[in-house]
Write a protein that holds these residues in place. Structure first.
Motif, PDB file in Angstrom:
ATOM      1  N   ASP A 197      45.026  20.318 120.723  1.00 30.23           N
ATOM      2  CA  ASP A 197      45.533  18.939 120.665  1.00 30.23           C
ATOM      3  C   ASP A 197      46.344  18.790 119.374  1.00 30.23           C
ATOM      4  N   ILE A 198      47.667  18.772 119.517  1.00 32.62           N
ATOM      5  CA  ILE A 198      48.545  18.592 118.364  1.00 32.62           C
ATOM      6  C   ILE A 198      48.785  17.089 118.252  1.00 32.62           C
ATOM      7  N   GLN A 199      47.979  16.445 117.429  1.00 37.95           N
ATOM      8  CA  GLN A 199      47.921  14.983 117.410  1.00 37.95           C
ATOM      9  C   GLN A 199      49.227  14.337 116.917  1.00 37.95           C
ATOM     10  N   ARG A 200      49.474  13.136 117.424  1.00 34.30           N
ATOM     11  CA  ARG A 200      50.641  12.353 117.011  1.00 34.30           C
ATOM     12  C   ARG A 200      50.250  10.886 116.963  1.00 34.30           C
ATOM     13  N   GLY A 201      51.181  10.056 116.478  1.00 42.61           N
ATOM     14  CA  GLY A 201      50.874   8.639 116.373  1.00 42.61           C
ATOM     15  C   GLY A 201      50.723   7.984 117.735  1.00 42.61           C
ATOM     16  N   GLY A 202      49.737   7.157 117.900  1.00 39.85           N
ATOM     17  CA  GLY A 202      49.490   6.457 119.145  1.00 39.85           C
ATOM     18  C   GLY A 202      49.133   5.018 118.875  1.00 39.85           C
ATOM     19  N   PRO A 203      48.592   4.299 119.865  1.00 38.82           N
ATOM     20  CA  PRO A 203      48.193   4.743 121.206  1.00 38.82           C
ATOM     21  C   PRO A 203      49.384   4.812 122.168  1.00 38.82           C
ATOM     22  N   SER A 204      49.078   5.157 123.434  1.00 33.93           N
ATOM     23  CA  SER A 204      50.096   5.328 124.465  1.00 33.93           C
ATOM     24  C   SER A 204      51.168   6.288 123.965  1.00 33.93           C
ATOM     25  N   THR A 205      52.431   6.020 124.260  1.00 33.43           N
ATOM     26  CA  THR A 205      53.483   6.912 123.789  1.00 33.43           C
ATOM     27  C   THR A 205      53.561   6.891 122.271  1.00 33.43           C
ATOM     28  N   GLY A 206      53.323   5.744 121.677  1.00 31.35           N
ATOM     29  CA  GLY A 206      53.177   5.636 120.234  1.00 31.35           C
ATOM     30  C   GLY A 206      54.370   6.138 119.446  1.00 31.35           C
ATOM     31  N   LEU A 207      54.098   7.021 118.496  1.00 33.06           N
ATOM     32  CA  LEU A 207      55.121   7.606 117.630  1.00 33.06           C
ATOM     33  C   LEU A 207      55.155   9.112 117.905  1.00 33.06           C
ATOM     34  N   PRO A 208      55.908   9.533 118.924  1.00 32.29           N
ATOM     35  CA  PRO A 208      55.791  10.928 119.389  1.00 32.29           C
ATOM     36  C   PRO A 208      56.088  11.976 118.331  1.00 32.29           C
ATOM     37  N   THR A 209      57.004  11.701 117.415  1.00 34.35           N
ATOM     38  CA  THR A 209      57.368  12.738 116.438  1.00 34.35           C
ATOM     39  C   THR A 209      56.679  12.536 115.091  1.00 34.35           C
ATOM     40  N   LYS A 210      55.817  11.541 115.004  1.00 37.08           N
ATOM     41  CA  LYS A 210      55.165  11.254 113.721  1.00 37.08           C
ATOM     42  C   LYS A 210      53.711  11.725 113.762  1.00 37.08           C
ATOM     43  N   THR A 211      53.159  11.973 112.603  1.00 39.44           N
ATOM     44  CA  THR A 211      51.829  12.557 112.532  1.00 39.44           C
ATOM     45  C   THR A 211      50.752  11.488 112.399  1.00 39.44           C
ATOM     46  N   GLU A 212      49.571  11.810 112.886  1.00 39.48           N
ATOM     47  CA  GLU A 212      48.421  10.907 112.787  1.00 39.48           C
ATOM     48  C   GLU A 212      47.169  11.700 113.162  1.00 39.48           C
ATOM     49  N   GLN A 213      46.069  11.422 112.504  1.00 38.70           N
ATOM     50  CA  GLN A 213      44.788  12.025 112.908  1.00 38.70           C
ATOM     51  C   GLN A 213      44.177  11.108 113.959  1.00 38.70           C
ATOM     52  N   ALA A 214      44.796  11.117 115.118  1.00 39.66           N
ATOM     53  CA  ALA A 214      44.562  10.072 116.101  1.00 39.66           C
ATOM     54  C   ALA A 214      43.396  10.333 117.038  1.00 39.66           C
ATOM     55  N   ASP A 215      43.000  11.594 117.222  1.00 40.86           N
ATOM     56  CA  ASP A 215      42.206  11.917 118.405  1.00 40.86           C
ATOM     57  C   ASP A 215      40.831  12.491 118.121  1.00 40.86           C
ATOM     58  N   LEU A 216      40.296  12.320 116.930  1.00 40.54           N
ATOM     59  CA  LEU A 216      38.966  12.877 116.679  1.00 40.54           C
ATOM     60  C   LEU A 216      37.932  12.260 117.615  1.00 40.54           C
ATOM     61  N   LEU A 217      37.948  10.947 117.727  1.00 44.75           N
ATOM     62  CA  LEU A 217      36.961  10.301 118.594  1.00 44.75           C
ATOM     63  C   LEU A 217      37.267  10.563 120.064  1.00 44.75           C
ATOM     64  N   GLN A 218      38.548  10.670 120.419  1.00 45.14           N
ATOM     65  CA  GLN A 218      38.877  10.999 121.810  1.00 45.14           C
ATOM     66  C   GLN A 218      38.366  12.391 122.170  1.00 45.14           C
ATOM     67  N   ALA A 219      38.552  13.363 121.262  1.00 44.97           N
ATOM     68  CA  ALA A 219      38.064  14.713 121.529  1.00 44.97           C
ATOM     69  C   ALA A 219      36.552  14.728 121.719  1.00 44.97           C
ATOM     70  N   LEU A 220      35.855  13.932 120.924  1.00 44.10           N
ATOM     71  CA  LEU A 220      34.395  13.926 120.987  1.00 44.10           C
ATOM     72  C   LEU A 220      33.863  13.119 122.167  1.00 44.10           C
ATOM     73  N   PHE A 221      34.495  11.964 122.416  1.00 47.66           N
ATOM     74  CA  PHE A 221      33.873  11.025 123.352  1.00 47.66           C
ATOM     75  C   PHE A 221      34.782  10.570 124.501  1.00 47.66           C
ATOM     76  N   GLY A 222      35.992  11.119 124.600  1.00 51.27           N
ATOM     77  CA  GLY A 222      36.952  10.585 125.571  1.00 51.27           C
ATOM     78  C   GLY A 222      36.742  11.045 127.001  1.00 51.27           C
ATOM     79  N   ARG A 223      35.519  11.110 127.456  1.00 52.39           N
ATOM     80  CA  ARG A 223      35.224  11.501 128.843  1.00 52.39           C
ATOM     81  C   ARG A 223      34.006  10.716 129.333  1.00 52.39           C
TER      82      ARG A 223
END
Length: 625
Positions: free
Chosen positions: A353-379
């Motif tokens: 998961d090469i994270q980027r700015g979100g949510p949704s389409t968000g900031l596709p070319t910008k960086t963000e530590q966006a998905d730690l909780l999604q990786a852990l709990f997003g199911r």
């Protein structure tokens, strides 16, 4: 750099030695800023400087030319010593148009150097950038060292003898970036040969390749000669090589390191690598890099969508390959049901998961530590997975191998959380000796005697990996709950409870392969700054600066987010104050407070840009008083 004096003008250029320099190239998204930034980086790497880069480009495929949203930038810090970030503020800004100047000027310190392409400061371009007066004439840049150069015109004149069959003027003008690069090469005493060879490799095979190569090389030489002959700069600068451990080094960005790490893991395991992916920024270059390594048994599959990509990877794993899929945050959301399937069938799967700015389409070319909780709990339901996060571009190589090792050993999905900052950023990487890398043990079940598909290893709780078609090892897998040991479809409440608990316990057993988290700082430190992922460089630089100022502060960095290192709770309990810098609104902070009941405090930023060292120092100093 200092402004030239009257005495300077009559004297030959001086050569000064600098410890480190930060340069930012900025222009329209079609001006080739990433291209010349890459060339400057490669040349700097060849010279042996330590370096860190920060490519920053717009999300739009082609934003309106000359507009503020269309500005593309590339920043590099290079040094004669160990550095950890691409620098806070540039020492030199090369601005190709008014928009680039306006966007980047707030980052420039007084007396810093600004080189501008005066040909782009027309009435129309100034209006596009929102300037009411020309900043090159109204005195607003008086506190900077401004060098006004008609870069476009000089480039066209330098290429006068080269003729293109079509769009002659336009194709010549495109080389103004190489002219500016030549000026910077002279200013910082960089050789041209590395870039000459790269230009030949990249352009020679294209239509009118000979003219393209000649134009780029001529523009580069012309810019270098212009800086030397006009004595525009009264000083030339030298940044000596950094001291490295003996070895062979190359320049590498995070996505390339991740791809090479995956290939290496497959070779260490002795099984083919399958990478299923759907193109998405900023993960696409992992697919591009892996497609170049078919000679190592790599199979790449550009799927029609995210779901097809991950399910193909699961299928490859079922068939005995190292199944990997790559994406970014929105793609993880689409893959979530299939990742759940991988949890249920208990097969190795790596999700990059090469994270980027979100949510949704968000900031596709910008960086963000966006998905730690999604990786852990997003199911849905109880769906435990392992999560690791590299701290630097080069570390993406190591964490890719680690992810493969535990995915195979524990028969489970593993997230690798990189981000746009690591993916595109580059640094020197010491190429490891392949013979020194530990093998990854793969044990395919072949003996039918005593086989049961969900019979588990007592230490890891992993079930055995039995490849379909192996005589006597026929078995059923799927998303419906299976019975303990035998793997038959089972709706028994007690069995489901048991299987949920054993899958969770299996992930927690990975902790026996996770190294303890290390604390860097004085024994009497009372404040701990702890982070994860790409905040490493800024945190390390900031804490080390605060330690030099006498503050009792230490740092720690987490590469393993699930499970956490076994000693983490003990480490956290040692400190009176815990600070958690993150490029989100507090995801690791949430986990630390929930799991360890510590009164940690977040330092949070979600601007699509990495932390500056100075802004962390400001907070740390305030908290340590």
């Amino acid at each position: 750099m200092t402004p030239p004096t009257a005495a300077d003008v009559s004297a030959p250029p001086r050569r000064q030695v600098l410890e480190k320099v930060t340069i930012r190239f900025a222009g329209d998204s079609g001006d080739g800023m990433q291209l010349i930034g890459g060339h400057f980086t490669n040349t700097t790497a060849v010279l042996g400087n330590d370096l860190a880069t920060f490519p920053d480009f717009p999300a739009e495929i082609r934003a309106p030319a000359g507009s503020l949203p269309g500005v593309s930038g590339f920043q590099i810090q290079f040094a004669a010593s160990d550095i950890h970030t691409p620098g806070d503020r540039p020492d030199v800004l090369v601005a190709f148009n008014p928009a680039a100047l306006k966007v980047n000027l707030p980052d420039m310190a007084p007396n810093s150097v600004i080189i501008v392409n005066t040909d782009a400061f027309t009435e129309v371009e100034l209006k596009k950038a929102g300037y009411k007066t020309n900043p090159l004439e109204d005195g607003s840049l008086s506190k900077y060292q401004v060098f006004k150069v008609p870069i476009t015109d000089l480039t066209i004149k330098a290429l006068n003898s080269i003729k293109f069959a079509e769009k002659d003027h336009q194709k010549k003008e495109r080389n103004k970036n190489f002219f500016a690069l030549g000026m910077l090469y002279w200013l910082y005493n960089r050789p041209l040969e590395t870039t000459f060879k790269a230009i030949e490799r990249e352009l020679a095979k294209k239509a009118e390749g000979a003219q393209l190569v000649a134009a780029a090389q001529t523009a580069l030489k012309a810019g270098h000669a212009y800086a030397e002959a006009t004595e525009l700069f009264r000083s030339q600068y030298v940044v000596p090589p950094a001291r490295y451990q003996p070895g062979t080094y190359r320049n590498i960005n995070g996505n390339t390191a991740l791809a090479i790490g995956l290939v290496t893991a497959s070779r260490l395991a002795g099984i083919p690598l399958f990478y299923g992916s759907y193109p998405i920024t900023p993960a696409s270059s992992v697919l591009e890099e892996l497609s170049r390594h078919k000679n190592f048994g790599v199979r790449t599959f550009q799927a029609e969508d995210e779901i097809a990509a991950v399910t193909a990877a699961i299928g490859a794993s079922y068939a005995g390959a190292l199944g990997v899929t790559g994406t970014s945050g929105p793609g993880v959301a689409l893959k979530s049901e299939a990742i759940n399937l991988a949890v249920m069938v208990e097969l190795p799967l790596i999700i990059c998961d090469i994270q980027r700015g979100g949510p949704s389409t968000g900031l596709p070319t910008k960086t963000e530590q966006a998905d730690l909780l999604q990786a852990l709990f997003g199911r849905n339901s109880e769906s435990p997975v392992a999560v690791v996060a590299p701290a630097t571009p080069a570390e993406c190589f190591d964490l890719a191998i680690f992810a493969a090792r535990i995915a195979i050993k524990y028969m489970c999905p593993v997230f690798v959380l990189s981000d746009g900052y690591l993916a595109n950023g580059a640094e020197p990487w010491r190429i490891p000796d392949p013979e020194q890398l530990p093998r990854i043990e793969v044990r395919f079940r072949k003996d039918p005697d005593g086989f049961a598909p969900y019979l588990r290893d007592e230490v890891t709780l992993a079930r055995e990996w039995a490849i379909p078609g192996t005589p006597g090892l026929e078995h059923r897998i799927g998303g419906i709950e299976k019975s303990h040991i035998w793997g038959n479809v089972n709706y028994d409440p007690e069995n489901h409870d048991f299987m949920c608990r054993v899958r969770a316990a299996k992930i927690q057993r990975i902790v026996q392969d996770v190294p303890d988290v290390k604390v860097h700082g004085p024994e009497d430190a009372t404040t701990l700054v702890i982070g994860w992922g790409s905040t490493y460089g800024a945190i390390r630089a900031a804490v080390e600066e605060c330690q030099q100022r006498g503050l009792k502060v230490a740092r720690a960095h987490l590469r393993h987010l699930n499970p956490f290192p076994a000693n983490l709770g003990k480490v956290l309990s040692r400190f009176r104050k815990i600070l958690v810098p993150e490029m989100n609104l507090g995801q690791l902070l949430f986990l630390l407070r929930a799991k360890f009941l510590v009164d940690a405090k977040g330092i949070n930023k979600v601007q699509g840009k990495p932390f500056r060292v100075a802004e962390l120092i400001e907070v740390i100093e305030k908290e340590c008083r």
